[in-house]
Design a protein around this motif. Structure first.
Motif, PDB file in Angstrom:
ATOM      1  N   ARG A 207       0.761  -1.271   0.083  1.00 40.44           N
ATOM      2  CA  ARG A 207       0.004   0.001  -0.118  1.00 40.44           C
ATOM      3  C   ARG A 207       0.867   1.117  -0.091  1.00 40.44           C
ATOM      4  O   ARG A 207       1.728   1.248   0.927  1.00 40.44           O
ATOM      5  CB  ARG A 207      -0.972   0.053   1.374  1.00 40.44           C
ATOM      6  CG  ARG A 207      -1.826  -1.256   1.333  1.00 40.44           C
ATOM      7  CD  ARG A 207      -2.583  -1.279   2.674  1.00 40.44           C
ATOM      8  NE  ARG A 207      -1.914  -1.404   3.743  1.00 40.44           N
ATOM      9  CZ  ARG A 207      -2.380  -1.651   4.897  1.00 40.44           C
ATOM     10  NH1 ARG A 207      -3.654  -1.806   5.067  1.00 40.44           N
ATOM     11  NH2 ARG A 207      -1.653  -1.694   5.974  1.00 40.44           N
ATOM     12  N   VAL A 217      -5.483   2.184   3.553  1.00 39.63           N
ATOM     13  CA  VAL A 217      -6.335   2.408   1.951  1.00 39.63           C
ATOM     14  C   VAL A 217      -7.563   3.370   2.459  1.00 39.63           C
ATOM     15  O   VAL A 217      -7.712   4.076   1.726  1.00 39.63           O
ATOM     16  CB  VAL A 217      -6.832   1.118   1.933  1.00 39.63           C
ATOM     17  CG1 VAL A 217      -7.909   1.158   0.643  1.00 39.63           C
ATOM     18  CG2 VAL A 217      -5.771   0.101   1.062  1.00 39.63           C
ATOM     19  N   MET A 223      -3.256   0.378  -3.342  1.00 39.52           N
ATOM     20  CA  MET A 223      -2.987  -1.087  -3.177  1.00 39.52           C
ATOM     21  C   MET A 223      -2.389  -1.629  -4.671  1.00 39.52           C
ATOM     22  O   MET A 223      -2.885  -1.222  -5.678  1.00 39.52           O
ATOM     23  CB  MET A 223      -4.212  -1.916  -2.916  1.00 39.52           C
ATOM     24  CG  MET A 223      -5.019  -1.375  -1.744  1.00 39.52           C
ATOM     25  SD  MET A 223      -6.549  -2.403  -1.522  1.00 39.52           S
ATOM     26  CE  MET A 223      -7.374  -2.091  -2.907  1.00 39.52           C
ATOM     27  N   ASN A 273     -10.700  -5.220   0.650  1.00 39.46           N
ATOM     28  CA  ASN A 273      -9.757  -4.821   0.048  1.00 39.46           C
ATOM     29  C   ASN A 273      -8.515  -5.628  -0.738  1.00 39.46           C
ATOM     30  O   ASN A 273      -8.278  -5.602  -1.814  1.00 39.46           O
ATOM     31  CB  ASN A 273      -9.012  -3.620   0.948  1.00 39.46           C
ATOM     32  CG  ASN A 273      -9.777  -2.445   1.208  1.00 39.46           C
ATOM     33  OD1 ASN A 273     -10.639  -2.158   0.474  1.00 39.46           O
ATOM     34  ND2 ASN A 273      -9.255  -1.715   2.338  1.00 39.46           N
TER      35      ASN A 273
END
Ligand SMILES: Nc1ncnc2c1ncn2[C@@H]1O[C@H](COP(=O)(O)OP(=O)(O)O)[C@@H](O)[C@H]1O
Ligand SMILES: [Mg+2]
Length: 299
Positions: A207, A217, A223, A273
């Motif tokens: 990230r 995030v 990402m 995510n």
């Protein structure tokens, strides 16, 4: 006989983000032939009397063979464990993960690489003075990180540059528990998230953030899939084991020469995510690991 499970989530957190994990777990269970019911924590009341601990249910069903715990309601998890029902992650590991002070204490006791960390003394009212720390010779140089013991999404993690900023932060934090921590500047706006399940790293991403030292995030981090080195994998697995978790999302910082340093261990990591980034559904791994453990009667 097929196993029956519960996945417990917090019924009072806002938005769909917190129920996500529970739904993904239920679906993963369905794929693997196991019925996993989604239950909010406030439909289960811990009840204690002379004839032992029990759970009073809103919708009465049989107690499950196992519980997947997507909540931080530690007393409820502990009651379920006391009743002899295996809980994943265990209440103790969730407690260690939730409290960053306890996490770093545990990691240091295992001699694992972490940023140098100082725990602020407890205050009952008011706040500490910057002077408490600045007079200590081992103290870090500015800038350094101030981190509340309880927090997520990077929201309770701060970088302080001056004595005035530190003093203001201490006032803001007031009597909530916190740590002061060495700032790993080689990791500015950059970290790794490794998802561990059992003895395996099943997914990983890097990230990066252009405008913040935090790479979360939800704080604007971007990402990208990451192939972890053997050293990164080993460290994430050791960190997970150090807090006694069965699965976790481990954050690693980049030290000098890319040497990995443990930032935190999330016993209740969200898994959307990492799926969006890598296409890997961590829930499938978690459910298969849990069914395996329960079948082996290991817990
Ligand atoms: N000591 C540190 N040095 C450098 N960056 C850090 C440090 N601690 C945290 N960070 C950054 O801040 C982010 C959030 O910190 P973290 O401890 O993971 O708290 P949270 O639980 O809020 O995610 C990390 O992902 C990392 O990018
Ligand atoms: Mg984090």
């Amino acid at each position: 006989m097929t196993l029956k499970g519960w996945v417990i989530y917090n019924g009072h957190l806002p938005g769909p983000k917190f129920k996500d994990f529970a739904e993904w777990i239920r679906e993963a269970g369905e794929k693997q032939g196991t019925d996993i019911a989604i239950i909010p924590n406030d439909h289960l009341l811990s009840f204690h009397a002379e004839n032992g601990p029990t759970i009073l249910q809103k919708e009465k069903t049989n107690f499950p063979d196992f519980v997947l715990y997507s909540d931080k309601d530690i007393p409820l998890a502990r009651t379920i464990e006391t009743m002899g029902i295996p809980v994943f992650n265990s209440s103790h590991s969730i407690e260690l993960s939730d409290n960053k002070i306890e996490t770093y204490q545990r990691l240091a006791a295992h001699h694992l690489p972490i940023p140098r960390t100082m725990v602020a003394p407890k205050v009952f009212s008011g706040s500490l003075q910057a002077e408490t720390f600045l007079s200590v010779p081992e103290f870090f140089t500015f800038p350094f990180v101030v981190k509340e013991a309880f927090g997520s999404f990077g929201e309770q993690v701060y970088l302080v540059h001056t004595e005035e900023e530190l003093q203001q932060k201490l006032l803001d934090i007031s009597n909530r528990p916190f740590i002061l921590q060495e700032f790993i500047e080689t990791s500015y706006g950059r970290d790794l998230r490794l998802n561990v399940v059992g003895d395996q790293v099943v997914a990983a991403m890097e990230r990066t953030s252009d405008n913040d030292f935090r790479a979360n995030v939800s704080a604007g981090g971007i990402m990208k899939p990451h192939t972890p080195t053997a050293q990164e994998k080993e460290l994430a697995i050791q960190a997970t084991k150090a807090i006694g978790a069965d699965f976790a999302g481990v954050d690693l910082l980049f030290g000098k020469d890319g040497y990995p340093i443990i930032c935190e261990i999330n016993s209740n990591a969200h898994i959307r995510n990492i799926f969006d980034c890598t296409g890997i559904n961590v829930a499938d791994y978690i459910v298969s690991y849990v069914l395996n453990q329960v079948n082996r009667g290991k817990k």
